[in-house]
Design an enzyme around this catalytic site. Structure first.
Site, short mmCIF file in Angstrom:
data_model
loop_
_atom_site.label_atom_id
_atom_site.label_comp_id
_atom_site.label_asym_id
_atom_site.label_seq_id
_atom_site.Cartn_x
_atom_site.Cartn_y
_atom_site.Cartn_z
N ASP A 43 -6.86 -6.75 4.48
CA ASP A 43 -5.44 -5.48 4.46
C ASP A 43 -6.01 -4.99 5.45
OD1 ASP A 43 -4.93 -2.76 3.80
OD2 ASP A 43 -6.92 -2.31 2.30
N MET B 267 -10.77 -6.32 5.17
CA MET B 267 -10.45 -5.36 6.55
C MET B 267 -10.19 -6.10 7.38
SD MET B 267 -9.54 -2.13 4.04
CE MET B 267 -9.16 -2.04 5.84
N ASP C 36 -4.63 3.53 -1.55
CA ASP C 36 -5.48 3.80 -0.99
C ASP C 36 -6.57 5.10 -1.06
OD1 ASP C 36 -6.02 1.31 0.43
OD2 ASP C 36 -3.96 1.76 1.62
N SER D 168 0.80 -1.21 -0.18
CA SER D 168 0.44 0.35 -0.08
C SER D 168 0.60 0.99 -0.26
CB SER D 168 -1.21 0.39 1.57
OG SER D 168 -1.01 1.23 1.87
N MET E 261 -11.84 4.42 -0.09
CA MET E 261 -13.13 4.52 0.57
C MET E 261 -13.66 5.81 0.63
SD MET E 261 -9.12 2.74 2.98
CE MET E 261 -8.08 2.98 1.98
N MET F 99 -8.83 7.92 -0.05
CA MET F 99 -9.59 8.19 1.13
C MET F 99 -10.80 9.73 0.68
SD MET F 99 -7.53 6.58 4.50
CE MET F 99 -6.36 5.51 4.47
N HIS G 222 -1.06 -1.18 -3.98
CA HIS G 222 -2.46 -0.66 -3.59
C HIS G 222 -2.49 0.35 -3.39
CE1 HIS G 222 -6.02 -2.36 -1.22
NE2 HIS G 222 -5.71 -0.97 -0.36
N HIS H 59 -8.41 0.85 -4.39
CA HIS H 59 -8.93 0.79 -2.69
C HIS H 59 -10.29 2.43 -2.03
CE1 HIS H 59 -9.68 -0.15 1.58
NE2 HIS H 59 -10.81 -0.70 1.10
C1 DX5 Z 1 -6.34 0.83 5.60
C2 DX5 Z 1 -5.86 0.65 4.46
C3 DX5 Z 1 -4.60 0.26 4.34
C4 DX5 Z 1 -3.14 0.54 4.68
C5 DX5 Z 1 -2.44 -0.68 5.87
O1 DX5 Z 1 -7.43 2.53 5.22
O2 DX5 Z 1 -6.30 0.42 3.35
O3 DX5 Z 1 -5.00 -0.31 2.41
O4 DX5 Z 1 -2.26 1.74 4.39
O5 DX5 Z 1 -1.69 -0.48 5.74
P1 DX5 Z 1 -0.87 -0.78 7.37
O6 DX5 Z 1 -0.04 -2.26 6.40
O7 DX5 Z 1 -0.03 -0.69 7.82
O8 DX5 Z 1 -1.59 -1.56 7.77
ZN ZN Z 2 -6.43 -0.74 1.59
#
Ligand code: DX5
Ligand code: ZN
Length: 232
Positions: A183, A141, A39, A12, A72, A41, A37, A70
């Protein structure tokens, strides 16, 4: 349980150095990672704000590895075409963030991407019941979404086993392959039990980008995965 043989490590980039993102992407793929990956947000669905389609487009030329977006975010339908255009290969979203799950999954696939649903620790797997035919991937998750560097929630292991059973049953009845991704809080010291519980695709952010030698961490993760497989 019938564990698929192929496994993937998807770092990620949330934990990468955002000022050197192209280089980070190249380095982590050279170090042996399979997917990137990504993310997204929105400070609405989750209490944090990260990166969007323009950043996806900017990293796209740096690798031929699949970019695993991903979302969110809420809502998702307007973002899906933007990410497809920006070069995403896989797009996943949380069922709570779409009013019409079937439509959003269909939209992702119509645009030529692989589609998936993401389940928060407290979200029921029943959301997948009527859309199995539109799923390429299921993402569980193992932390509450919003931040990297959180602790793996152990109840995810049972949920992984349940998801694996559902996928196995679906595929045994002639359904298309569905990947099972995990994840949050994935590290070298717990990836073996996560593999044994049925995951085939592993997201890891801080565990990889928090270390100076990405190849060393990824190599250790792969040997832990192999160790789990030898014990099954
Ligand atoms: C959290 C993300 C993850 C996160 C994982 O909301 O979706 O992808 O970056 O990070 P680690 O591996 O540090 O938990
Ligand atoms: Zn993620």
């Amino acid at each position: 349980m019938s564990l698929p043989h192929v496994t993937r490590i998807a770092p990620s980039i949330l934990s990468a150095d955002f000022a050197r993102l192209g280089e980070e992407v190249r380095n982590v793929i050279t170090a042996g990672a399979d997917w990137i990956h990504f993310d997204v947000m929105d400070n609405h669905y989750v209490p944090n704000l990260t990166i969007g389609p323009m950043v996806c487009e900017a990293i796209r030329p740096h690798t031929t590895a699949p970019i695993d977006v991903h979302l969110m975010c809420e809502p998702v339908d307007s973002l899906i075409p933007m990410f497809a255009k920006a070069g995403a290969d896989i797009i996943t979203f949380h069922p709570e963030s779409s009013k019409h799950i079937d439509r959003s999954l269909g939209l992702i696939r119509e645009l030529g991407c692989k589609a998936g649903l993401v389940f928060n620790p407290g979200t029921s797997l029943s959301y997948m019941d009527y859309v199995m035919d539109k799923l390429d991937i299921i993402l569980l998750m193992s932390v509450n979404p919003g931040f990297g560097g959180q602790k793996f929630i152990p109840a995810t292991l049972d949920k992984l086993r349940q998801a694996r059973t559902r996928i196995d049953q679906w595929q045994n009845e002639g359904g298309q392959p569905i990947l099972l991704e995990v994840d949050g809080g994935v590290k070298t010291d717990n990836i073996a039990e996560i593999r044994a519980a049925g995951a085939d695709t592993f997201v890891a952010g801080s565990a990889i980008f928090g270390q100076p030698d990405y190849a060393d961490v990824i190599g250790k993760m792969r040997s832990e995965i192999a160790r789990a497989e030898a014990g099954i």
